[in-house]
Structures are given as C-alpha cells and as structure tokens.
Design a protein around this motif. Sequence first.
Motif, PDB file in Angstrom:
ATOM      1  N   UNK A  48     -20.869   6.255  25.447  1.00 44.34           N
ATOM      2  CA  UNK A  48     -20.503   7.008  24.210  1.00 44.34           C
ATOM      3  C   UNK A  48     -21.591   6.537  23.221  1.00 44.34           C
ATOM      4  N   UNK A  49     -21.687   7.464  22.167  1.00 49.26           N
ATOM      5  CA  UNK A  49     -22.588   7.036  20.868  1.00 49.26           C
ATOM      6  C   UNK A  49     -21.879   6.304  19.979  1.00 49.26           C
ATOM      7  N   UNK A  50     -22.302   5.121  19.255  1.00 48.14           N
ATOM      8  CA  UNK A  50     -21.866   4.540  18.135  1.00 48.14           C
ATOM      9  C   UNK A  50     -22.930   4.468  17.250  1.00 48.14           C
ATOM     10  N   UNK A  51     -22.864   5.446  16.304  1.00 48.35           N
ATOM     11  CA  UNK A  51     -24.048   5.625  15.473  1.00 48.35           C
ATOM     12  C   UNK A  51     -25.111   5.949  16.190  1.00 48.35           C
ATOM     13  N   UNK A  52     -26.447   5.251  16.168  1.00 52.16           N
ATOM     14  CA  UNK A  52     -27.526   5.373  16.856  1.00 52.16           C
ATOM     15  C   UNK A  52     -27.442   4.902  18.386  1.00 52.16           C
ATOM     16  N   UNK A  53     -26.791   3.996  18.488  1.00 53.89           N
ATOM     17  CA  UNK A  53     -26.494   3.067  19.641  1.00 53.89           C
ATOM     18  C   UNK A  53     -25.651   3.617  20.926  1.00 53.89           C
ATOM     19  N   UNK A  54     -25.651   3.281  22.091  1.00 54.35           N
ATOM     20  CA  UNK A  54     -24.861   3.798  23.027  1.00 54.35           C
ATOM     21  C   UNK A  54     -23.927   2.548  23.210  1.00 54.35           C
ATOM     22  N   UNK A  55     -22.601   2.758  23.647  1.00 59.41           N
ATOM     23  CA  UNK A  55     -21.829   1.807  24.011  1.00 59.41           C
ATOM     24  C   UNK A  55     -21.145   2.039  25.439  1.00 59.41           C
ATOM     25  N   UNK A  56     -20.961   0.989  26.286  1.00 57.04           N
ATOM     26  CA  UNK A  56     -20.172   1.316  27.392  1.00 57.04           C
ATOM     27  C   UNK A  56     -19.052   0.373  27.706  1.00 57.04           C
ATOM     28  N   UNK A  57     -17.593   0.843  27.974  1.00 54.32           N
ATOM     29  CA  UNK A  57     -16.522   0.141  28.045  1.00 54.32           C
ATOM     30  C   UNK A  57     -16.656  -0.681  29.357  1.00 54.32           C
TER      31      UNK A  57
END
Length: 69
Positions: A48-57
């Motif tokens: 998912x996007x968190x601002x400009x970055x991607x995050x992975x659960x």
Amino acid sequence: MATTEEKTITAKAIDRERYYSLMQVATFMGTTRQTIHRHVGAGSIPAMRAGRAYIVKGSDVLEIIAQRA
C-alpha cells in the motif's frame, strides 16, 4: 561489510501486524529495494502507499518468505 546472508533476518523477527518499508523487506529477503519495487509494480508483492512510499504488511512478507523456501 556484511554479506547478504548476514543481513537477512529470520522470519521470527518479523511482526505480522507491523508494516515494513521496501528497504526493510529487501533486507529480510536478501535482495535489493529495486527488486522489491519491481515485484510491487508487477503485483506479485501486495503493498500500500503511505505518502510517496510503499509499505508491506508483515504477514505478507512472511507469506512471500514461506513461498520462496
């Protein structure tokens, strides 16, 4: 300088509920951030996007590690 194997973190250290940056995921998997970014773009790693970055659960990271084993 540490080798890739020394940088790789065991699955026990990954919290299923936490979200990780692509760089952290790359470290867990012993690869580069660019490789993880390509997989995210291709849809083979859910992120998912968190601002400009991607995050992975964390649970998704554990699934990916289990599939590679």
